[in-house]
Design a protein around this motif. Structure first.
Motif, PDB file in Angstrom:
ATOM      1  N   LYS A 125       0.870  -1.185   0.134  1.00 27.89           N
ATOM      2  CA  LYS A 125      -0.012   0.054  -0.205  1.00 27.89           C
ATOM      3  C   LYS A 125       0.768   1.437   0.191  1.00 27.89           C
ATOM      4  O   LYS A 125       0.483   2.109  -0.649  1.00 27.89           O
ATOM      5  N   LYS A 126       1.974   1.307   0.858  1.00 27.60           N
ATOM      6  CA  LYS A 126       2.838   2.202   0.851  1.00 27.60           C
ATOM      7  C   LYS A 126       3.632   2.719  -0.460  1.00 27.60           C
ATOM      8  O   LYS A 126       3.626   3.667  -0.917  1.00 27.60           O
ATOM      9  N   THR A 127       4.044   1.480  -0.990  1.00 29.08           N
ATOM     10  CA  THR A 127       4.656   1.652  -2.412  1.00 29.08           C
ATOM     11  C   THR A 127       3.590   2.183  -3.381  1.00 29.08           C
ATOM     12  O   THR A 127       3.999   2.908  -4.254  1.00 29.08           O
ATOM     13  N   GLU A 128       2.490   1.458  -3.276  1.00 25.03           N
ATOM     14  CA  GLU A 128       1.488   2.327  -4.365  1.00 25.03           C
ATOM     15  C   GLU A 128       1.236   3.669  -4.332  1.00 25.03           C
ATOM     16  O   GLU A 128       1.213   4.257  -5.227  1.00 25.03           O
ATOM     17  N   ARG A 129       0.910   4.094  -3.015  1.00 23.30           N
ATOM     18  CA  ARG A 129       0.987   5.439  -3.008  1.00 23.30           C
ATOM     19  C   ARG A 129       2.141   6.417  -3.180  1.00 23.30           C
ATOM     20  O   ARG A 129       1.950   7.521  -3.922  1.00 23.30           O
ATOM     21  N   GLN A 130       3.150   5.834  -3.062  1.00 20.86           N
ATOM     22  CA  GLN A 130       4.361   6.475  -3.421  1.00 20.86           C
ATOM     23  C   GLN A 130       4.455   6.654  -4.817  1.00 20.86           C
ATOM     24  O   GLN A 130       4.911   7.433  -5.621  1.00 20.86           O
ATOM     25  N   VAL A 131       4.227   5.497  -5.467  1.00 23.33           N
ATOM     26  CA  VAL A 131       4.512   5.281  -7.190  1.00 23.33           C
ATOM     27  C   VAL A 131       3.366   6.310  -7.809  1.00 23.33           C
ATOM     28  O   VAL A 131       3.669   6.799  -8.695  1.00 23.33           O
TER      29      VAL A 131
END
Length: 230
Positions: A125-131
């Motif tokens: 989830k964190k990576t998706e938001r960052q991307v």
């Protein structure tokens, strides 16, 4: 030897500057590729997460199966005791002990998978938001870069554009002057045509024996003068 070291140091410094200039010149492209690489890693992470979640569910089913077996064998042991069969009851109890050992191991495996799944989900989830944030930033960077290129092009071409504007203005004035000359010639031709038309009319009137008032007026004036002199 010290001179050679300095030359090598200078060479490395130059290579570093060239490398940095290449990176700066292609920074947007590099950033975009890094985002694509992150998306690929994220896609792979989701696949791995799916595998871990599948193993978690399998471990959960084994835990439930072992619990059910233990409950059943406890019932069997109770029935053996009721019938006074201590030996069979002990054998069943040994079976229950083994099942409980397996259950403890499976519960540990299940808890391990569960904790891993929670951590992976949070990381995904964190990576998706960052991307997504990087994708928005990339869009703004590209727009800014396009605007800056347009501004630079306007600035670089200002002098030549200014001369072209002046040249275009001169061409426009020449066109307007040429068109005005044409209008003037047409107006003069119309005026000349009108004058020629009036003379032609007078000539045709005289040929038809139709005199204008000019001759009559002159004779009348002469007769009036003669009458006064008598």
């Amino acid at each position: 030897m010290s001179v050679l070291k300095k030359i090598m140091t200078a060479f490395r410094g130059g290579a570093r500057e060239v490398g940095e200039s290449i990176v700066d010149a292609n920074a947007t492209r590099i950033f975009e590729q890094e985002i694509k690489d992150a998306e690929n890693h994220l896609r792979k992470a989701k696949q791995d997460l799916t595998d871990v979640m599948a193993k978690q569910m399998q471990a959960g089913r084994r835990v439930e199966s072992l619990k059910q077996q233990i409950t059943e064998h406890e019932g069997y042991a109770g029935q053996a005791l009721e019938k006074g069969n201590e030996e069979l009851a002990l054998e069943i109890a040994e079976k229950i002990a083994r099942l409980e050992g397996d259950l403890a191991e499976e519960q540990q495996v299940h808890e391990s998978f569960s904790g891993h799944v929670v951590r992976l989900k949070d990381l995904v989830k964190k990576t998706e938001r960052q991307v997504k944030d990087y994708e928005r930033q990339l869009s703004m960077v590209k727009t800014t870069e396009s605007v800056q290129k347009a501004s630079a092009a306007i600035t670089d071409n200002f002098a030549s554009s200014n001369s072209k504007i002046l040249s275009a203005k001169d061409s426009l004035e020449r066109i307007k002057q040429r068109q005005q000359n044409t209008f003037d010639r047409l107006a003069a031709a119309e005026q000349l045509e009108a004058e020629n038309s009036d003379k032609s009319l007078e000539e045709r009137m005289k040929a038809a024996g139709i005199a204008g008032d000019e001759g009559k007026s002159a004779n009348a004036v002469l007769d009036r003068i003669r009458a006064k002199s008598q």
